[in-house]
Design a protein around this motif. Structure first.
Motif, short mmCIF file in Angstrom:
data_model
loop_
_atom_site.label_atom_id
_atom_site.label_comp_id
_atom_site.label_asym_id
_atom_site.label_seq_id
_atom_site.Cartn_x
_atom_site.Cartn_y
_atom_site.Cartn_z
N TRP A 117 49.05 57.13 36.87
CA TRP A 117 48.52 56.38 36.00
C TRP A 117 49.31 55.20 35.50
O TRP A 117 49.13 54.03 35.15
N VAL A 118 50.85 55.62 35.26
CA VAL A 118 51.68 54.55 34.83
C VAL A 118 51.80 53.67 36.05
O VAL A 118 52.04 52.36 35.41
N TRP A 119 51.89 54.00 37.16
CA TRP A 119 52.04 52.96 38.29
C TRP A 119 51.06 52.01 37.95
O TRP A 119 51.32 50.63 38.02
N TYR A 120 49.73 52.43 37.87
CA TYR A 120 48.58 51.27 37.91
C TYR A 120 48.82 50.59 36.35
O TYR A 120 48.50 49.37 36.56
N ALA A 121 49.23 51.08 35.55
CA ALA A 121 49.33 50.44 34.22
C ALA A 121 50.07 49.49 34.35
O ALA A 121 50.08 48.26 33.89
N GLY A 122 51.28 49.52 35.03
CA GLY A 122 52.43 48.48 35.18
C GLY A 122 51.64 47.25 36.23
O GLY A 122 52.29 46.18 36.03
N TRP A 123 50.58 47.27 36.91
CA TRP A 123 50.11 46.44 37.87
C TRP A 123 49.07 45.65 37.01
O TRP A 123 48.67 44.62 37.64
N THR A 124 48.45 46.31 36.02
CA THR A 124 47.29 45.28 35.35
C THR A 124 47.76 43.79 35.10
O THR A 124 46.81 43.02 35.38
N ASP A 125 48.79 43.38 34.80
CA ASP A 125 48.96 42.03 34.52
C ASP A 125 50.26 41.56 35.45
O ASP A 125 50.70 40.48 35.04
N LYS A 126 50.09 42.23 36.68
CA LYS A 126 50.93 41.48 37.67
C LYS A 126 50.03 41.15 39.06
O LYS A 126 50.47 40.41 40.14
N ILE A 127 48.92 41.84 39.17
CA ILE A 127 48.21 41.67 40.40
C ILE A 127 47.79 40.36 40.45
O ILE A 127 47.50 39.71 41.68
N ALA A 128 47.39 39.36 39.32
CA ALA A 128 47.07 38.01 39.57
C ALA A 128 48.26 37.15 40.20
O ALA A 128 47.81 36.28 40.66
N GLN A 129 49.46 37.54 39.90
CA GLN A 129 50.46 36.76 40.49
C GLN A 129 50.46 36.63 42.04
O GLN A 129 50.96 35.88 42.75
N VAL A 130 50.18 38.12 42.31
CA VAL A 130 50.23 38.51 43.78
C VAL A 130 49.09 37.95 44.78
O VAL A 130 49.43 37.46 45.88
N VAL A 131 47.86 37.86 44.16
CA VAL A 131 46.78 37.55 44.84
C VAL A 131 46.12 36.12 44.51
O VAL A 131 45.16 35.63 44.89
N GLY A 132 46.73 35.55 43.33
CA GLY A 132 46.36 34.24 42.81
C GLY A 132 47.28 33.22 42.77
O GLY A 132 48.47 33.55 43.05
N GLY A 133 47.02 32.04 42.26
CA GLY A 133 47.96 31.08 42.33
C GLY A 133 47.58 29.50 42.45
O GLY A 133 46.29 29.42 42.59
N PHE A 142 44.16 19.55 40.95
CA PHE A 142 44.76 20.98 40.62
C PHE A 142 43.85 21.81 41.45
O PHE A 142 42.66 21.74 41.54
N ASN A 143 44.34 22.81 42.29
CA ASN A 143 43.43 23.86 42.83
C ASN A 143 44.01 25.15 42.72
O ASN A 143 45.00 25.61 43.18
N LEU A 144 43.41 26.02 41.86
CA LEU A 144 43.78 27.25 41.26
C LEU A 144 43.09 28.40 41.65
O LEU A 144 41.62 28.24 41.30
N SER A 145 43.51 29.57 42.21
CA SER A 145 42.60 30.45 42.61
C SER A 145 43.23 31.79 41.47
O SER A 145 44.27 32.02 41.27
N SER A 146 42.12 32.61 41.05
CA SER A 146 42.48 33.78 40.09
C SER A 146 41.42 34.65 40.43
O SER A 146 40.52 34.73 40.56
N PRO A 147 42.11 35.95 40.36
CA PRO A 147 41.20 37.16 40.57
C PRO A 147 40.25 37.51 39.44
O PRO A 147 40.80 37.44 38.17
N GLU A 148 39.18 37.97 39.55
CA GLU A 148 38.43 38.52 38.63
C GLU A 148 37.56 39.78 39.25
O GLU A 148 37.60 40.15 40.16
N PRO A 149 37.26 40.55 38.28
CA PRO A 149 36.74 42.01 38.54
C PRO A 149 35.44 41.69 39.15
O PRO A 149 34.59 40.96 38.82
#
Length: 296
Positions: A117-133, A142-149
């Motif tokens: 649970w703690v591991w995934y809690a830490g990913w909530t505000d970081k995954i966008a930097q990994v898969v978006g930009g 400007f061409n920006l990609s961002s993840p959405e649920p």
């Protein structure tokens, strides 16, 4: 009254739908036993109507949960870990009974689950930097990609790993802003039903996670065909059932995560985080500033 004369207060397990604890609308239950066949409890035997109610609750909760900041979702998931830590002994007993483990091995599984649970809690505000930009494009844009649920996700919990496996497939769904309808392990549903009690008294809004127990095939079939379910994780389905559900899921182009051998004790990576994300790409024209022609 002597302690030996006292009757045990047996626990009544219920479903968790929309932040409340209803019995199955069918009124049915089934016996749950430990690895040696000893009776543990009666668990609700969910119906198709329960599955549909859970989808309605998940859809209702989606807007608020997906609209929350990623940092806030991380705080909420961490709060769940805090509360699980406080009920560690209870879950150790339930996991030991469910999976036929010694107390020490069950405690290790519970500790690993809390850490997950703690591991995934830490990913909530970081995954966008990994898969978006920002994307390099030719032209004044400007061409920006961002993840959405993705939306409402049906999750068939693993059959054998009743707690660590359950959290390993549930946490990434809600960490990324989706809402979930969970079908607990058919053989060992009690840890999942107890987890629902933790979720209800934590900061997770009602409807974000809905927990059903019963016959996996009976509950999963209407979920796979439901037009308001956007994705399904088939972790708890056998090969035959998974094929049937994947065919049903194709009707409204659901995202499908197929069942595969997984060692849930290993670090999970981000595959299940990205499985339930859509990528939104936005183009925006840039403009020129002054006679020099520089742009922003």
């Amino acid at each position: 009254m002597n302690a030996v004369d006292r009757l045990n207060v047996l626990k009544t397990y219920k479903l968790y739908v929309g932040g409340k604890f209803p019995r199955s609308e069918s009124g049915r239950v089934y016996e749950v036993t430990d690895s040696k066949g000893k009776w543990l409890a009666n668990a609700p035997l969910s119906s198709r109507k329960d599955a549909r109610d859970a989808v309605v609750a998940a859809r209702k909760a989606f807007g608020g949960w997906s609209g929350a900041t990623a940092y806030n979702r991380g705080q909420v998931l961490y709060r769940v870990a805090e509360m699980l830590e406080g009920r560690r002994d209870q879950f150790t007993r339930e996991v030991a009974d469910a999976e036929g483990l010694s107390k020490s091995k069950a405690a290790a599984v519970v500790d690993a689950t809390i850490d997950r649970w703690v591991w995934y809690a830490g990913w909530t505000d970081k995954i966008a930097q990994v898969v978006g930009g920002g994307n390099p494009v030719a032209g004044p844009f400007f061409n920006l990609s961002s993840p959405e649920p993705t939306g409402v996700v049906a999750v068939l919990a693993p059959q054998e790993s009743s707690f660590l496996g359950l959290v390993s497939v549930l946490a990434p769904v809600i960490a990324t802003g989706n809402t979930a309808v969970v079908v607990a392990s058919e053989k060992s549903p009690l840890p999942a039903l107890s987890l629902a009690e933790v979720l209800a008294t934590s900061d997770v809004p009602g409807g974000v996670v809905n927990v059903l127990s019963g016959r996996t095939a009976e509950i999963a079939t209407p979920l796979a065909a439901h037009q308001d379910v956007n994705a399904i994780d088939l972790a708890g389905a056998d090969e035959v059932l998974a094929k049937e559900l994947e065919i049903a899921a194709a009707d409204n182009l659901k995202r499908v995560v197929r069942p595969q051998p997984v060692d849930y004790a290993e670090t999970p990576g981000i595959d299940r985080l990205t499985a339930f994300l859509e990528t939104k790409t936005v183009w925006h024209p840039t403009g020129s500033l002054g006679a020099s022609g520089s742009s922003y």
